[in-house]
Design an enzyme around this catalytic site. Structure first.
Site, PDB file in Angstrom:
ATOM      1  N   HIS A 181       0.588  -1.471   0.071  1.00 29.14           N
ATOM      2  CA  HIS A 181       0.387  -0.245  -0.132  1.00 29.14           C
ATOM      3  C   HIS A 181       0.661   0.860   0.076  1.00 29.14           C
ATOM      4  CE1 HIS A 181      -3.735  -2.087   1.299  1.00 29.14           C
ATOM      5  NE2 HIS A 181      -3.303  -3.125   1.221  1.00 29.14           N
ATOM      6  N   ASN A 186      -9.728  -2.760   1.881  1.00 30.01           N
ATOM      7  CA  ASN A 186      -9.528  -2.919   1.472  1.00 30.01           C
ATOM      8  C   ASN A 186     -11.432  -2.630   0.415  1.00 30.01           C
ATOM      9  OD1 ASN A 186      -7.351  -2.982   1.255  1.00 30.01           O
ATOM     10  ND2 ASN A 186      -7.279  -5.373   0.961  1.00 30.01           N
TER      11      ASN A 186
HETATM   12 FE1  HDD Z   1      -2.451  -4.772   5.739  1.00 35.44          FE
HETATM   13  C1  HDD Z   1      -1.069  -1.442   5.032  1.00 35.44           C
HETATM   14  C2  HDD Z   1      -5.415  -3.214   4.245  1.00 35.44           C
HETATM   15  C3  HDD Z   1      -3.556  -7.474   5.503  1.00 35.44           C
HETATM   16  C4  HDD Z   1       0.031  -6.362   7.415  1.00 35.44           C
HETATM   17  N1  HDD Z   1      -3.384  -3.290   5.339  1.00 35.44           N
HETATM   18  C5  HDD Z   1      -2.390  -1.805   4.839  1.00 35.44           C
HETATM   19  C6  HDD Z   1      -3.073  -0.823   4.229  1.00 35.44           C
HETATM   20  C7  HDD Z   1      -4.160  -1.361   4.256  1.00 35.44           C
HETATM   21  C8  HDD Z   1      -4.627  -2.695   4.832  1.00 35.44           C
HETATM   22  C9  HDD Z   1      -5.521  -0.453   3.393  1.00 35.44           C
HETATM   23  C10 HDD Z   1      -2.593   0.534   3.983  1.00 35.44           C
HETATM   24  C11 HDD Z   1      -2.902   1.539   5.648  1.00 35.44           C
HETATM   25  C12 HDD Z   1      -2.698   3.371   4.955  1.00 35.44           C
HETATM   26  O1  HDD Z   1      -2.794   2.959   3.740  1.00 35.44           O
HETATM   27  O2  HDD Z   1      -1.479   3.048   5.477  1.00 35.44           O
HETATM   28  N2  HDD Z   1      -3.949  -5.470   4.827  1.00 35.44           N
HETATM   29  C13 HDD Z   1      -5.146  -4.926   5.113  1.00 35.44           C
HETATM   30  C14 HDD Z   1      -6.377  -6.286   4.781  1.00 35.44           C
HETATM   31  C15 HDD Z   1      -5.914  -7.017   4.857  1.00 35.44           C
HETATM   32  C16 HDD Z   1      -4.488  -6.752   5.353  1.00 35.44           C
HETATM   33  C17 HDD Z   1      -7.658  -5.695   3.791  1.00 35.44           C
HETATM   34  C18 HDD Z   1      -6.565  -8.274   4.555  1.00 35.44           C
HETATM   35  C19 HDD Z   1      -8.020  -8.506   5.205  1.00 35.44           C
HETATM   36  N3  HDD Z   1      -1.780  -6.619   6.183  1.00 35.44           N
HETATM   37  C20 HDD Z   1      -2.574  -8.103   6.271  1.00 35.44           C
HETATM   38  C21 HDD Z   1      -2.729  -9.309   6.759  1.00 35.44           C
HETATM   39  C22 HDD Z   1      -0.757  -7.850   6.800  1.00 35.44           C
HETATM   40  C23 HDD Z   1      -0.952  -6.927   6.925  1.00 35.44           C
HETATM   41  C24 HDD Z   1      -2.552 -10.074   6.933  1.00 35.44           C
HETATM   42  C25 HDD Z   1       0.235  -9.006   7.886  1.00 35.44           C
HETATM   43  C26 HDD Z   1       0.180  -9.668   8.869  1.00 35.44           C
HETATM   44  N4  HDD Z   1      -1.077  -4.028   6.200  1.00 35.44           N
HETATM   45  C27 HDD Z   1       0.245  -4.794   6.240  1.00 35.44           C
HETATM   46  C28 HDD Z   1       1.408  -3.581   6.950  1.00 35.44           C
HETATM   47  C29 HDD Z   1       1.116  -2.039   6.386  1.00 35.44           C
HETATM   48  C30 HDD Z   1      -0.523  -2.747   5.983  1.00 35.44           C
HETATM   49  C31 HDD Z   1       3.119  -4.566   7.014  1.00 35.44           C
HETATM   50  C32 HDD Z   1       2.099  -2.001   5.491  1.00 35.44           C
HETATM   51  C33 HDD Z   1       1.802  -0.473   5.912  1.00 35.44           C
HETATM   52  C34 HDD Z   1       1.119  -0.206   7.264  1.00 35.44           C
HETATM   53  O3  HDD Z   1       0.759  -1.134   7.246  1.00 35.44           O
HETATM   54  O4  HDD Z   1       0.712   1.014   7.626  1.00 35.44           O
HETATM   55  O5  HDD Z   1       1.638  -3.584   8.447  1.00 35.44           O
END
Ligand code: HDD
Length: 701
Positions: A80, A153
């Protein structure tokens, strides 16, 4: 000092290098200072030993300026990375106090400040907007009881069931590590290798190959909290909930060939769209919907409500609309707000709780961890965009960039210091309490057998689409898999598609030249073929009822018919649509009454892919001029191929012919405009957004 014809003539100076700039030698212009507040006399020349001599180490202004620049970038989000945010508010329209004691759901009419960040998933920060990808829909609600983040999402299910698989999934989706490409797309071997080896991904892959993954605008897409959460009432009772954001603007996507071209013409298509809409005062709005259900429903439902690869059809559990989210303010500074905003799924407030969804449980670790790395330390909550807007007090202290260290002597508890020195105390009444769910069981690394049906809902999604949407899905699978170089991966993917729908599998196989079809993958649990279609899953069944918020591109030339142009612009404005004039050049184009037209785009800079519908109003002379213009032919041919509504004045006929839209090819979506009434009727027709019956005639393969 020299003055020149700049927007600020009175304060403009020419520097030693001929650069034009303002100086603060007059009242009203702030004096530039260093970060220490020391006034700066010259910001353009380093301090040196003679004009041709070496730079001096003592030039603290130079060193500070370059040092700060060298440190401007922070790590981009690992997923993202590319996103766009806006401020707004959430307003409660229907109290949820019957099932939830969260303050935000108590008082109808109360507004809670909100910040939303939309994003793509796979691409880097500088990639394009209209790639085929899931869109993030992250909402931060600054409630009176603390920040609540719904990190969702635009698709209600996910690729994997357990968070431990997330690094593998993301590695496979992003650019391949040995070559560093392809960027921002899943059309490559590693992605399809991973998903074809992970049957649980099949449902989400179907969504990703649908038009949901190429939205026309952030404004025209739904948002989903994905997981099942809990609402807790005043008596501590739990109700399960799934969160939905329903766009008031209706749903809309682009077509794939259009997406490819938009990314070249305007890589910022989505962020520009949101910026323009908010600046125009056409504030995008979503309703917050909740699907509420209890254990009895959960036990009777065909799938496990804790499985994030499954949704609950709205026909089974209706979506209750309880509030509206309005985005009405762009950020003051992109970095400070959109880049530094830190969403965490663990940010919940009293009245909301987690469930045992294994993906959600893992996310609760990941977000806090990643923000600490990305924003440089544990005090990222002190950054204004992340700080709560309600009072907050605790004894957490120090660390990088600490802004809110507690005052006074007490920085621990229990302590016996009197108030106010004693500091904050826990509150057993208003404080957050977790739902006391009973737990039992052995410590095992085991997926619940109830998560084992990977195809039935994928199939349900497919059969819920209109034929046009099903064709788009088939085409998307063919496109993506045609970029996969390893034949075995393509074939393996087909084994899953056979469990989704035989016609889909056949269509994809044909597109890829694979014959005979491989046998279907052996399902872990039998595929259900009795699940009924759900209209809520189709975009085309949930479009808008007017052309409001859409954009009309109008081609004009020297001598354009003033009356017809006015009628078209008025008809569009009357329904709240945006218009943009496109011409052979910008500026200095007059209509047939000699009035100068505000032409914003030259034809090659404003191709028809940037508009929802187009109107061609050249004069006869202008039409002759444009006949030799290749980009004009592309403009029309693309609008036609992308099934757009095309309005035209009589003098545009030669242009239509030249683009292959001959009188024989013209259908009911190509509309001749004679007068004002026609313009109104045309804009009304545009509410359908596309003239889909054309699509089958414009594709031979
Ligand atoms: Fe995630 C970012 C949505 C599963 C780990 N995720 C991130 C963002 C969104 C989502 C919208 C961007 C937020 C922003 O605008 O700053 N992610 C989801 C959805 C998931 C999902 C809807 C499943 C239902 N994500 C998911 C899993 C993991 C992560 C299973 C890790 C185990 N996601 C992250 C992260 C991020 C992230 C690495 C990257 C940047 C951040 O968090 O701020 O922690």
């Amino acid at each position: 000092m020299n003055t020149s014809a700049s927007p600020h003539p009175s304060h403009t100076t020419t520097g030693q290098g001929g650069e034009t700039h303002q100086s603060a030698d007059d009242a009203g212009i702030p004096t530039m200072t260093t970060q220490q507040g020391v006034p700066v006399s010259d910001d353009q020349n380093t301090l040196r030993n003679g004009a041709g001599g070496p730079a001096l180490m003592e030039d603290f202004h130079f060193r500070e300026k370059i040092f700060h620049f060298d440190h401007e970038r922070i790590p981009e989000r690992v997923v993202h990375a590319r996103g766009y945010g806006a401020h707004g508010y959430f307003e409660l329209t229907d109290s949820l106090a019957d099932v939830c004691h969260a303050d935000i759901f108590k008082n109808v009419g109360e507004k809670t400040p909100a910040f939303v960040r939309f994003s793509t998933v796979a691409g880097g920060r500088g990639s394009s907007d209209v790639v085929r990808d899931v869109r993030g829909f992250a909402v931060k609600l600054y409630t009176k009881q603390g920040n609540w983040d719904i990190v969702g999402n635009n698709i209600p299910v996910f690729f994997i069931q357990d968070a431990i698989k997330f690094p593998d999934f993301v590695h496979a989706a992003k650019e391949e590590p040995d070559r560093g490409f392809p960027q921002a797309q899943t059309a490559h071997d590693n992605f399809w290798d991973f998903v074809s080896l992970s049957p649980e991904a099949t449902h989400m892959v179907c969504w990703a190959m649908s038009d949901r993954a190429i939205p026309r605008s952030f404004r025209f897409m739904e948002g989903f909290g994905v997981h099942t959460f809990r609402l807790i009432d005043a008596k501590g009772r739990s109700t399960y909930v799934k969160f939905h954001w329903k766009p008031r603007q209706g749903l809309q996507s682009v077509v794939w060939n259009e997406a490819l071209k938009i990314n070249g013409a305007d890589p910022d298509f989505h962020r520009r769209d949101l910026w323009n809409a908010i600046h125009a005062g056409d504030y995008p709005e979503w309703e917050l919907g909740v699907q509420l259900f209890d254990d009895e429903f959960a036990d009777s439902f065909d799938f496990d409500i804790l499985d994030p690869t499954k949704l609950i059809p709205e026909e089974l559990v209706p979506v209750r609309r309880v509030g509206r989210l309005v985005l009405n303010r762009v950020v003051d500074n992109f970095f400070a707000e959109t880049e530094q905003v830190a969403f965490c799924t663990q940010n919940i407030v009293p009245g909301i709780d987690f469930t045992n969804d294994p993906l959600l449980q893992g996310r609760n670790f990941s977000y806090l961890d990643t923000q600490t790395k990305r924003l440089g330390g544990p005090n990222f909550t002190h950054i204004p965009i992340n700080a709560p807007k309600c009072p907050f007090h605790n004894f957490q202290q120090d660390g990088h960039m600490a802004m809110h260290n507690p005052k006074g002597r007490a920085n621990y508890e229990p302590n016996s210091w009197p108030q106010p020195q004693g500091g904050p105390r826990e509150n057993p009444v208003s404080g957050y309490r977790s739902f006391p769910q009973e737990q039992s069981g052995e410590k095992v690394r085991q997926r619940s057998a109830s998560f084992g049906d990977h195809y039935s809902q994928a199939r349900q999604f497919y059969i819920s689409q209109t034929p046009v949407e099903q064709t788009h899905m088939k085409d998307a699978f063919v496109f993506e898999l045609s970029k996969v170089e390893t034949p075995a991966i393509r074939v393996r993917m087909l084994t899953h598609l056979r469990n989704v729908d035989e016609a889909l599998a056949h269509g994809v196989a044909e597109g890829l030249g694979i014959s005979p079809l491989p046998p279907a993958a052996r399902p872990f649990l039998p595929v259900r073929t009795d699940l009924p279609a759900s209209d809520a899953l189709s975009i085309l069944k949930n479009g808008p009822d007017s052309f409001h918020g859409r954009k009309l591109g109008v081609v004009v030339t020297e001598g354009t018919d003033a009356d017809l142009l006015t009628a078209v612009l008025e008809a569009a404005h009357n329904v709240g649509a945006e218009t943009e004039l496109v011409g052979p050049r910008i500026g200095n184009i007059c209509n047939d009454r000699g009035k100068v037209l505000p032409v914003m785009q030259k034809i090659n800079g404003g191709p028809s892919v940037l508009y929802d519908a187009v109107v061609l109003l050249p004069s006869a002379q202008g039409s002759r001029l444009l006949l030799g213009e290749a980009t004009m032919r592309d403009f029309i041919a693309d609008a036609f191929a992308h099934a757009k509504f095309i309005g035209y004045g009589a003098d545009a006929e030669p242009l239509l012919d030249a683009a292959g839209v001959t009188s024989a090819a013209r259908d009911d979506g190509v509309i001749r405009l004679g007068g004002g009434g026609d313009a109104t009727a045309f804009v009304k027709a545009c509410a359908a957004l596309r003239f889909w019956p054309r699509e089958q005639h414009v594709h031979a393969v």
